[in-house]
Design an enzyme around this catalytic site. Structure first.
Site, mmCIF file in Angstrom:
data_model
loop_
_atom_site.group_PDB
_atom_site.id
_atom_site.type_symbol
_atom_site.label_atom_id
_atom_site.label_comp_id
_atom_site.label_asym_id
_atom_site.label_seq_id
_atom_site.Cartn_x
_atom_site.Cartn_y
_atom_site.Cartn_z
ATOM 1 N N LEU A 148 42.007 47.962 41.702
ATOM 2 C CA LEU A 148 42.531 46.603 41.862
ATOM 3 C C LEU A 148 42.643 45.871 40.521
ATOM 4 O O LEU A 148 43.420 44.940 40.381
ATOM 5 C CB LEU A 148 41.638 45.773 42.783
ATOM 6 C CG LEU A 148 42.044 45.566 44.233
ATOM 7 C CD1 LEU A 148 41.135 44.529 44.879
ATOM 8 C CD2 LEU A 148 43.495 45.118 44.347
ATOM 9 N N GLU A 151 41.008 35.617 48.915
ATOM 10 C CA GLU A 151 41.464 34.799 47.793
ATOM 11 C C GLU A 151 41.084 35.415 46.451
ATOM 12 O O GLU A 151 41.861 35.371 45.498
ATOM 13 C CB GLU A 151 40.908 33.373 47.900
ATOM 14 C CG GLU A 151 41.531 32.546 49.007
ATOM 15 C CD GLU A 151 43.041 32.395 48.858
ATOM 16 O OE1 GLU A 151 43.561 32.543 47.737
ATOM 17 O OE2 GLU A 151 43.704 32.130 49.876
#
Length: 396
Positions: free
Chosen positions: A115, A72
DNA sequence: AATACGGGGAA
DNA sequence: TTCCCAGTATT
């Protein structure tokens, strides 16, 4: 949820009692966004579709709060296809909360490299340490305990609680904002407070009694695979017959398109300072972009001051690192975007001349590294690209 | 309520 | 190029 309160009412459906949301102050007639019949149909169709269409994703192989949590956090503002490889590598390196808590932050950031939103990695790591200390290394089950961890807001808390523990908690994120806006034919701005309140209410109202985690994932999956931003695949949608936006032919108009970003052009320079077989890196400080990552000395330049680039390079490195340099080759020009900025980055080489003692304030932490050592430190993506040019320039 | 925070994929 | 993405924290 200011303006709302919960109460138990007699449901109009087959069930004796249901949770409902009613407007405050209390009114006798409970208002709902969807009728009981609509909700029942929707849940049934969505569940059947998800059984058939759900993707096999690495964080779905087993139900483990740690895996759900890591996925998540990685998935915040980041697409599934991008996350998959990062997730596998991360779980291999840190299989448990305790392993993550015991890790070095630099190690965590190195695995996060590329990322983006690196604060996520630092907060993930900080939260792991908090869980190790306060919860004995066991991921907390309580929704508010989850919500209080760094990096976890309302969406992520609801997602973890429902997916990992089947707690009855709603979620609202990019996919379900779009899906629910269409299911409600909500024509106003979904990013405004009123829209968000409405959509959270809808997300809560739709929750089934059982298998909430499956349901929440199914909502996201439908938004992601079928109810897409452009050209949604309504002919494949299990909720087509229930969708007022489809009925009205407004799928391209709902949700209302966002105001377009005003991009700002910025010119910057990055300087590779060489001293023997080593190059200079600085640690980005807290509050700064890329905090906790290393970077080459890097600063804004004035492109209009023509012919004075060399002076700006010298001044910039001196100001940022307290190092005097002699500019050398131009290595590359890299264009990239950071949030609302469009950056043109001039990458230059330079030779170390001398370290200038800095009075008063202490500058950022500095390191001199050999080219092969650059692989061990976390860098931002442009920094990593520059490393390729450094290798060539140093003749490795 | 607005803004910062990254980078990549896709049209 | 522009839009978009399993948001959070800060101002």
């Amino acid at each position: 949820m200011i303006g709302f309160r919960r109460e138990v009412v007699d449901g109009p459906g087959r069930h004796a009692q249901q949770w409902r949301l009613t407007m405050a102050p209390a009114s006798d007639s409970a208002r709902t966004l969807f009728s009981a019949y609509w909700r029942q149909q929707f849940r049934r169709r969505l569940r059947a579709w998800y059984r058939r269409a759900a993707r096999e994703l690495p964080w779905r192989t087993k139900r483990d709060a740690y895996r759900v949590w890591v996925s998540e956090i990685m998935l915040q503002q980041t697409q599934v296809v991008t996350v998959e490889a990062y997730f596998k590598r991360f779980l291999t390196a840190f299989p448990t909360v305790k392993a993550l808590a015991a890790a070095d932050e630099q190690q965590v950031l190195r695995l996060w490299e590329g990322l983006g939103y690196y604060r996520r990695a630092r907060q993930l790591h900080a939260a792991a340490r908090e869980i190790a200390e306060r919860h004995g290394g066991r991921f907390p089950r309580d929704l508010e305990a989850i919500r209080s961890l760094p990096g976890i807001g309302r969406y992520t808390a609801g997602a973890i609680a429902s997916i990992a523990f089947d707690t009855s908690a709603p979620i609202l994120e990019a996919n379900t904002i779009r899906l629910l806006a269409r299911l409600l034919a909500y024509r106003d701005d979904v990013t405004k407070a009123a829209g968000q309140t409405m959509l959270w209410t809808a997300a809560e109202e739709l929750l089934p009694r059982r298998d909430v985690g499956i349901f929440n994932q199914a909502l996201m999956e439908l938004g992601s695979l079928v109810c897409t931003p452009r050209e949604p695949k309504c002919d494949e949608c299990p909720a087509r017959a229930l969708c007022p936006t489809f009925a009205q032919g407004l799928v391209e108009a709902i949700p209302a398109p966002k105001a377009k970003t005003n991009y700002e052009a910025v010119d910057e320079a990055a300087v590779v300072v060489r001293r023997g077989d080593k190059v200079l890196l600085r640690l980005c400080e807290p509050g700064e972009r890329w905090a906790g990552l290393w970077d080459f000395p890097r600063f804004v330049i004035d492109k209009n001051a023509k012919g004075r680039l060399a002076e700006q390079l010298v001044a910039g490195v001196l100001q940022q690192a307290g190092i005097e340099v002699e500019p050398a080759d131009r290595l590359a020009t890299i264009k990239h975007g950071v949030t609302r900025y469009r950056i043109t980055l001039q990458c230059h080489a330079a030779h170390f001349v001398r370290a200038v003692p800095r009075r008063g304030k202490s500058g950022p932490q500095l390191r001199w590294l050999q080219v092969h050592e650059l692989a061990n430190v976390p860098l931002n993506t442009t920094g990593r690209k520059i490393c390729q040019f450094v290798g060539k320039w140093m003749g490795k």
